[in-house]
Design a protein around this motif. Structure first.
Motif, PDB file in Angstrom:
ATOM      1  N   SER A 167      31.141  24.154  57.020  1.00  0.00           N
ATOM      2  CA  SER A 167      30.402  22.918  56.758  1.00  0.00           C
ATOM      3  C   SER A 167      30.876  22.202  55.491  1.00  0.00           C
ATOM      4  N   ALA A 168      31.971  22.687  54.917  1.00  0.00           N
ATOM      5  CA  ALA A 168      32.508  22.042  53.714  1.00  0.00           C
ATOM      6  C   ALA A 168      33.205  20.744  54.105  1.00  0.00           C
ATOM      7  N   HIS A 169      33.045  19.731  53.268  1.00  0.00           N
ATOM      8  CA  HIS A 169      33.644  18.427  53.524  1.00  0.00           C
ATOM      9  C   HIS A 169      34.717  18.131  52.488  1.00  0.00           C
ATOM     10  N   PHE A 170      35.682  17.289  52.890  1.00  0.00           N
ATOM     11  CA  PHE A 170      36.791  16.955  52.012  1.00  0.00           C
ATOM     12  C   PHE A 170      37.042  15.452  52.034  1.00  0.00           C
ATOM     13  N   LEU A 171      37.417  14.925  50.884  1.00  0.00           N
ATOM     14  CA  LEU A 171      37.731  13.500  50.799  1.00  0.00           C
ATOM     15  C   LEU A 171      39.103  13.238  51.393  1.00  0.00           C
ATOM     16  N   ASN A 172      39.249  12.104  52.037  1.00  0.00           N
ATOM     17  CA  ASN A 172      40.549  11.704  52.564  1.00  0.00           C
ATOM     18  C   ASN A 172      41.318  10.820  51.587  1.00  0.00           C
ATOM     19  N   LYS A 173      40.615  10.411  50.523  1.00  0.00           N
ATOM     20  CA  LYS A 173      41.245   9.544  49.537  1.00  0.00           C
ATOM     21  C   LYS A 173      42.421  10.246  48.881  1.00  0.00           C
ATOM     22  N   LYS A 174      43.533   9.581  48.804  1.00  0.00           N
ATOM     23  CA  LYS A 174      44.735  10.153  48.218  1.00  0.00           C
ATOM     24  C   LYS A 174      44.627  10.185  46.699  1.00  0.00           C
ATOM     25  N   LYS A 175      45.226  11.217  46.123  1.00  0.00           N
ATOM     26  CA  LYS A 175      45.308  11.273  44.676  1.00  0.00           C
ATOM     27  C   LYS A 175      46.326  10.247  44.188  1.00  0.00           C
TER      28      LYS A 175
END
Length: 403
Positions: A167-175
């Motif tokens: 259920s962990a979520h991750f950002l798609n925004k690039k560094k």
């Protein structure tokens, strides 16, 4: 009795629950292993400033004992952040010992990194891998009952396999993109600003730009470890690079102050530029026997890697400020571009590699691995780099005349 009683008897949260307690990463030197450094986990009382090593440090030693200090430190830092998260949220999660850990706690932590701290996906994935190893370690010690071993093995082979923290979520925004070099026309401007505004590291900046040295390599140099070629190094410097631990007085948690590849490295001289920087630097530091640090603070102690980066980042801001206030529109645009990219001391190494791109495979083409050789004995070998030196000077001449 189930295994791992020592860790259980020293429960992660079996300490007074007040805001003055926190977990930290602590660098410890082993005297019986030739001063080898380890990154361990400690509990610190912020009121008394007293810290003690916590048994969970065994997790770091078991998994990364033979890894580089920086690798140990990264894993310890990740673990410390997780433990401090649980500690700060104890009223919500009621985690009173390691035995209380569940997959949900790890998931909440990863989502905290994503949504509260806005960490990029790759960063959160790194924390996730640390948690997978931590949960596996605790299961093997029979501290927790959740078995993630099989999932870790599969996860390592298949990046698309869902981890236990499903259920962990991750950002798609690039560094931000990491910048490896600045436009060549700004090389001399950056050096000029270093000489005028940050003399404590100006020579180091030159050595990075024209020798490719890392910041950790610079802060491990003593005065005796560099050999000038010509008066005040007008024609170059030869540096003996190896880890020396010049600040053993510090129980630092930093692990960047080391030499990744011990070697003897050439720093190129250009016109009178190196001579000017070297002369200024030697006049500003205290030299008695030659075993003093080459880069010193006001107390004549060796700069740490973090302090070097502090001065460098100040210089970076002064450089960007100069470009922002330039009357040249191109400078203004480049200031915006440089502000929106990630770069720090590593930029010097990238600049040097870029300058040498057409003449050498890499920086190590003009260095020699350390062995029994000393600075004097390797000087003749550097004559083989004369072709590279001439090409580099020609290119720099063109930069000066075109800008």
């Amino acid at each position: 009795m189930r295994g791992g009683s020592f860790i259980r008897d020293n429960n992660v949260l079996q300490i007074p629950l007040h805001n003055q307690i926190k977990f930290i990463t602590k660098a410890v030197t082993s005297k019986i292993e030739n001063d080898k450094k380890y990154a361990l986990i400690a509990v610190k009382n912020q009121t008394t400033n007293v810290s003690i090593i916590h048994p969970i440090s065994d997790f770091i030693i078991r998994n990364w004992k033979h890894s580089l200090f920086n690798t140990q430190k990264r894993q310890a830092n990740n673990t410390v952040k997780f433990l401090n998260f649980l500690y700060s949220q104890n009223s919500t999660y009621t985690v009173n010992s390691l035995e209380d850990l569940t997959i949900e706690h790890g998931t909440e932590f990863l989502n905290f990194l994503t949504y509260k701290e806005r960490k990029p996906k790759d960063t959160v994935r790194g924390f996730e891998k640390t948690l997978l190893n931590l949960y596996s370690f605790l299961y093997e010690k029979e501290i927790i009952t959740t078995n993630v071993n099989e999932r870790i093995n599969i996860y390592a082979k298949d990046k698309d396999f869902p981890s236990p923290f499903k259920s962990a979520h991750f950002l798609n925004k690039k560094k931000k993109d990491t910048l490896h070099f600045i436009p060549e026309k700004y090389i001399f401007l950056f050096l000029e600003l270093a000489y005028q505004l940050q003399p404590i590291i100006a020579l180091g900046v030159y050595m990075q730009f024209f020798g490719g040295l890392r910041s950790g390599e610079l802060v491990n140099l003593r005065v005796m470890d560099i050999k000038p070629i010509g008066p005040y190094g007008q024609n170059g410097l030869v540096a003996d690079l190896q880890t020396r631990y010049l600040r053993n007085d510090l129980k630092s948690t930093c692990g960047n102050d080391f030499v990744k590849k011990p070697r003897i490295q050439l720093i190129y001289g250009y016109q009178d530029l190196l001579k000017t920087f070297y002369k200024q630097h030697m006049q500003n530091i205290t030299v008695i026997k030659g075993d003093e640090p080459l880069f010193q603070n006001k107390k004549q102690q060796a700069l740490t890697g973090s302090m070097y980066r502090y001065y460098f980042n100040n210089l970076k801001q002064q450089f960007l400020e100069y470009l922002r206030h330039s009357k040249n529109a191109t400078d203004n645009l480049n200031a915006l571009s440089l502000e929106n990219a990630l770069w720090s001391t590593h930029i010097g190494r990238g600049i040097f590699s870029n300058l040498l791109a057409e003449e050498a495979e890499n920086i190590y083409d003009i260095s020699f691995p350390r062995g029994d050789s000393n600075l004097e004995s390797v000087l003749p070998y550097f004559s083989n780099t004369q072709r590279i030196k001439e090409k580099l000077e020609k290119r720099l001449d063109q930069l000066l005349t075109s800008h």
